[in-house]
Design a protein around this motif. Structure first.
Motif, PDB file in Angstrom:
ATOM      1  N   ARG A 110      15.771 -42.677  59.326  1.00 43.48           N
ATOM      2  CA  ARG A 110      14.373 -42.660  59.755  1.00 43.48           C
ATOM      3  C   ARG A 110      13.880 -41.221  59.931  1.00 43.48           C
ATOM      4  O   ARG A 110      12.754 -40.891  59.582  1.00 43.48           O
ATOM      5  CB  ARG A 110      14.241 -43.424  61.081  1.00 43.48           C
ATOM      6  CG  ARG A 110      12.982 -44.244  61.198  1.00 43.48           C
ATOM      7  CD  ARG A 110      13.115 -45.261  62.302  1.00 43.48           C
ATOM      8  NE  ARG A 110      13.519 -44.669  63.567  1.00 43.48           N
ATOM      9  CZ  ARG A 110      12.668 -44.365  64.536  1.00 43.48           C
ATOM     10  NH1 ARG A 110      11.390 -44.616  64.414  1.00 43.48           N
ATOM     11  NH2 ARG A 110      13.097 -43.821  65.650  1.00 43.48           N
ATOM     12  N   ALA A 111      14.757 -40.388  60.469  1.00 43.74           N
ATOM     13  CA  ALA A 111      14.388 -38.987  60.677  1.00 43.74           C
ATOM     14  C   ALA A 111      14.451 -38.187  59.376  1.00 43.74           C
ATOM     15  O   ALA A 111      14.231 -36.985  59.378  1.00 43.74           O
ATOM     16  CB  ALA A 111      15.317 -38.372  61.722  1.00 43.74           C
ATOM     17  N   ARG A 112      14.766 -38.895  58.288  1.00 47.54           N
ATOM     18  CA  ARG A 112      14.855 -38.277  56.967  1.00 47.54           C
ATOM     19  C   ARG A 112      15.870 -37.136  56.921  1.00 47.54           C
ATOM     20  O   ARG A 112      15.684 -36.146  56.244  1.00 47.54           O
ATOM     21  CB  ARG A 112      13.478 -37.807  56.495  1.00 47.54           C
ATOM     22  CG  ARG A 112      12.463 -38.953  56.444  1.00 47.54           C
ATOM     23  CD  ARG A 112      11.105 -38.504  55.914  1.00 47.54           C
ATOM     24  NE  ARG A 112      11.172 -38.004  54.543  1.00 47.54           N
ATOM     25  CZ  ARG A 112      11.240 -38.792  53.468  1.00 47.54           C
ATOM     26  NH1 ARG A 112      11.278 -40.081  53.613  1.00 47.54           N
ATOM     27  NH2 ARG A 112      11.275 -38.265  52.268  1.00 47.54           N
ATOM     28  N   LEU A 113      16.944 -37.290  57.676  1.00 48.12           N
ATOM     29  CA  LEU A 113      18.002 -36.288  57.655  1.00 48.12           C
ATOM     30  C   LEU A 113      19.076 -36.637  56.625  1.00 48.12           C
ATOM     31  O   LEU A 113      19.771 -35.763  56.128  1.00 48.12           O
ATOM     32  CB  LEU A 113      18.653 -36.169  59.040  1.00 48.12           C
ATOM     33  CG  LEU A 113      17.778 -35.511  60.099  1.00 48.12           C
ATOM     34  CD1 LEU A 113      18.357 -35.699  61.483  1.00 48.12           C
ATOM     35  CD2 LEU A 113      17.596 -34.028  59.790  1.00 48.12           C
TER      36      LEU A 113
ATOM     37  N   ILE B  98      27.987 -48.498  51.995  1.00 50.36           N
ATOM     38  CA  ILE B  98      26.785 -47.673  51.996  1.00 50.36           C
ATOM     39  C   ILE B  98      27.259 -46.230  51.848  1.00 50.36           C
ATOM     40  O   ILE B  98      28.141 -45.784  52.583  1.00 50.36           O
ATOM     41  CB  ILE B  98      26.035 -47.848  53.329  1.00 50.36           C
ATOM     42  CG1 ILE B  98      25.652 -49.316  53.504  1.00 50.36           C
ATOM     43  CG2 ILE B  98      24.815 -46.945  53.383  1.00 50.36           C
ATOM     44  CD1 ILE B  98      25.188 -49.645  54.906  1.00 50.36           C
ATOM     45  N   LYS B  99      26.709 -45.554  50.895  1.00 49.92           N
ATOM     46  CA  LYS B  99      27.072 -44.151  50.720  1.00 49.92           C
ATOM     47  C   LYS B  99      25.986 -43.285  51.346  1.00 49.92           C
ATOM     48  O   LYS B  99      24.795 -43.533  51.168  1.00 49.92           O
ATOM     49  CB  LYS B  99      27.225 -43.818  49.230  1.00 49.92           C
ATOM     50  CG  LYS B  99      28.471 -44.477  48.623  1.00 49.92           C
ATOM     51  CD  LYS B  99      29.329 -43.452  47.914  1.00 49.92           C
ATOM     52  CE  LYS B  99      30.769 -43.873  47.811  1.00 49.92           C
ATOM     53  NZ  LYS B  99      31.045 -44.903  46.822  1.00 49.92           N
ATOM     54  N   VAL B 100      26.415 -42.278  52.054  1.00 55.20           N
ATOM     55  CA  VAL B 100      25.450 -41.449  52.783  1.00 55.20           C
ATOM     56  C   VAL B 100      25.579 -39.992  52.354  1.00 55.20           C
ATOM     57  O   VAL B 100      26.691 -39.467  52.238  1.00 55.20           O
ATOM     58  CB  VAL B 100      25.709 -41.546  54.306  1.00 55.20           C
ATOM     59  CG1 VAL B 100      24.621 -40.808  55.073  1.00 55.20           C
ATOM     60  CG2 VAL B 100      25.773 -42.993  54.745  1.00 55.20           C
ATOM     61  N   TRP B 101      24.442 -39.373  52.086  1.00 50.55           N
ATOM     62  CA  TRP B 101      24.405 -37.949  51.780  1.00 50.55           C
ATOM     63  C   TRP B 101      23.465 -37.240  52.759  1.00 50.55           C
ATOM     64  O   TRP B 101      22.503 -37.844  53.230  1.00 50.55           O
ATOM     65  CB  TRP B 101      23.846 -37.701  50.376  1.00 50.55           C
ATOM     66  CG  TRP B 101      24.698 -38.169  49.260  1.00 50.55           C
ATOM     67  CD1 TRP B 101      25.665 -37.457  48.625  1.00 50.55           C
ATOM     68  CD2 TRP B 101      24.641 -39.450  48.625  1.00 50.55           C
ATOM     69  NE1 TRP B 101      26.230 -38.230  47.634  1.00 50.55           N
ATOM     70  CE2 TRP B 101      25.635 -39.441  47.606  1.00 50.55           C
ATOM     71  CE3 TRP B 101      23.878 -40.594  48.810  1.00 50.55           C
ATOM     72  CZ2 TRP B 101      25.852 -40.534  46.783  1.00 50.55           C
ATOM     73  CZ3 TRP B 101      24.098 -41.681  48.004  1.00 50.55           C
ATOM     74  CH2 TRP B 101      25.077 -41.661  47.003  1.00 50.55           C
ATOM     75  N   LEU B 102      23.732 -35.965  52.991  1.00 53.24           N
ATOM     76  CA  LEU B 102      22.783 -35.160  53.765  1.00 53.24           C
ATOM     77  C   LEU B 102      21.560 -34.885  52.895  1.00 53.24           C
ATOM     78  O   LEU B 102      21.686 -34.626  51.701  1.00 53.24           O
ATOM     79  CB  LEU B 102      23.415 -33.819  54.143  1.00 53.24           C
ATOM     80  CG  LEU B 102      24.143 -33.723  55.477  1.00 53.24           C
ATOM     81  CD1 LEU B 102      24.586 -32.298  55.686  1.00 53.24           C
ATOM     82  CD2 LEU B 102      23.277 -34.193  56.625  1.00 53.24           C
TER      83      LEU B 102
END
Lengths: 243, 186, 186
Positions: free
Chosen positions: A216-219, A231-235
């Motif tokens: 949500r914070a678009r981080l 779920i894959k997460v990237w910065l």
């Protein structure tokens, strides 16, 4: 390609190393209680050799069995001062396993016949007409249903961007920092794995919501291609680079 | 009359997921003349109108469908009540799973997690003695708090709540596909 | 004989989507003596065995259930546009047999008996609802334990686990195989 093929060979012909072993024993008309281990080990290795490609991942169990056979063979070749007692026969364990497996194979064949019979019978799958519309369908549930329901519910919550924080032991802020920290070290985070590493359920749930906050914070960028997949997460950087 | 045609029609009406139209029967049984089919269908319906039957075939929703006879409705309802008492609706299951993993929990917390007012399902679960009220929460309004019961444990074959499947275990079972695919594509 | 009892039973078997047990019929029809109920149920089943019927009542999964008759399978499949009902794969069948005979059983015990990692087939069987998790074993790691379900019984037309092929049947078949081999080699 080869992987898939060898997988199919294994699935369609031999269900596993015991299946193959049983086949060789029957082919050679050998008494299962008294397996000439040298003969059968050679046959077994020949079979593995004939197969052009053995994928170690897929066929690990077959290779393991080969190792066991060679081990038994070596034990039987060792010179001994006194003859072996019945219970000490190095083949004992394998024989017991094979005898039990043989029974299962027969049970399988019998069950298969019954399955065939049932396949020709059709039952009704709709509720019959009743004067008033019925309640939703009811089903008997198992523990798995219970657990699965809960975890799917939690997944649904995540999609709704809903925030629930329970328990004081986990802070959203700390978890978010933890995730960012992990991302800075590893660049890509397998969230399911991260999620599984959490020691408590609450920790796991808070980690979910932390991830949501980060999205949500678009981080961060998070991608889940299919339900149940990780779920894959990237910065998120100025220009996010996707591998 | 073609032998067996009436029986085939009976089997088709039986398995059909919706009222079975005459057209659909004719489409399936193309090797029979349409008037033969109609004749046999009429006979079949007549058979079920004979006395001593608990079910019959009626025409409804553009087709033919089996239904229980009106006069047995009281028994059917009594049966369904007994039959369904022992089972859970999807809503109850959902609610129960939340209580199991989040206990002690209040009604408003359950409703918040489900996005649905859950007072009815909670009441059902209380009636089934799968959950119980164990006190009140020290928070505004002092709401009641719920926990699962021993009956819940026996129903699901658990010795204690610690034995509930963990996230890791469920993920491992549900995630097995993924690793297989990865292996295959590697 | 109580008038209408057979018809009531017919209606009840019909509304129950799952095999209807004798106990449940008795529970519903408390105003009828149990032996009357049994007698009428037998008569009802007999009625459906008469020639000229497309459906019948079979005993499976511990109860009574309507099914189409075997000989109409080709028409039903043509009508439902289903080539064949899907059969279990050999791996699934093998795993399922092991669970059926050795239940309650853990995943690692299954894998040990097959000498093959069985997590994928166990997952498939869970999804097909042929097996279920019923708790944990009291042993190091407290692994989950698996059992077969009622759906397992109906899939194989069994009424209870007691109807699984017995040790003696299995031994006899193994014995026959052996004599066959001896004959061949002699």
């Amino acid at each position: 390609m080869e992987t898939t093929e060898s997988y199919q060979v294994r699935l369609e012909i031999f269900e596993g190393p015991l299946d193959l072993l049983l086949f060789l024993i029957r082919k050679k008309k050998i008494d299962i209680q008294n397996i000439p281990i040298a003969v059968i080990a050679r046959e077994y290795l020949d079979y593995l050799n004939r197969k052009e490609q053995i994928n170690l991942d897929r066929e690990a169990e077959f290779v393991l069995m080969a190792a066991l056979l060679i081990h038994i063979k070596s034990q039987m070749l060792l010179p001994r001062e006194e003859p072996l007692l019945e219970g000490e026969d190095p083949r004992r364990f394998l024989v017991n396993q094979l005898v039990e497996y043989q029974k299962i194979k027969v049970a399988c064949a019998l069950l298969k016949e019954r399955e065939e019979e049932q396949l020709a019978l059709w039952t009704r799958e709709t509720l019959p007409l009743l004067p008033k519309p019925g309640e939703p369908d009811l089903a008997e549930v198992s523990l798995f249903d219970l657990a699965e329901t809960f975890f799917l519910l939690m997944k649904r919550k995540e999609k709704e961007n809903f925030r629930v924080v329970r328990g004081k032991s986990y802070s959203l802020e700390e978890k978010m920092k933890d995730i960012i920290g992990a991302l800075e070290r590893e660049k890509v985070l397998d969230f399911l794995e991260y999620f599984s590493r959490q020691e408590t359920l609450e920790g796991a749930i808070v980690s979910f919501f932390s991830l949501l906050e980060l999205i949500r914070a678009r981080l961060v960028i998070a991608i889940q291609e299919q339900l149940f997949q990780t779920i894959k997460v990237w910065l998120r950087r100025e220009s996010p680079v996707r591998p | 009359m073609a032998p067996g045609l009436k029986e085939v029609i009976e089997a088709l009406v039986f398995v059909s997921l919706e009222p079975l139209s005459l057209e659909k029967i004719k489409e399936t049984l193309t090797d029979h003349p349409p008037d033969e089919i109609e004749k046999n269908l009429r006979e079949l319906i007549g058979d079920y109108q004979a006395p001593g039957r608990g079910i019959s075939i009626i025409q409804s929703g553009g087709g033919y469908v089996f239904t229980t006879r009106r006069e047995f409705d009281p028994w059917v309802r009594r049966f369904l009540k007994i039959d369904r008492k022992s089972k859970l609706t999807p809503a109850s299951l959902e609610t129960l799973s939340i209580i199991a993993y989040h206990q002690p929990i209040t009604l408003s917390e359950i409703s918040a997690l489900r996005n649905v007012d859950s007072s009815y399902t909670v009441k059902t679960l209380l009636e089934k003695r799968l959950i119980k009220i164990t006190g009140r929460k020290k928070s505004p309004g002092n709401p009641l708090i719920y926990r699962t019961t021993d009956r819940f444990l026996t129903t699901f074959g658990l010795n204690s709540l610690d034995e509930l499947p963990t996230e890791e275990e469920i993920a491992r079972i549900l995630g097995e596909d993924k690793t297989d695919e990865e292996k295959e594509s590697s």
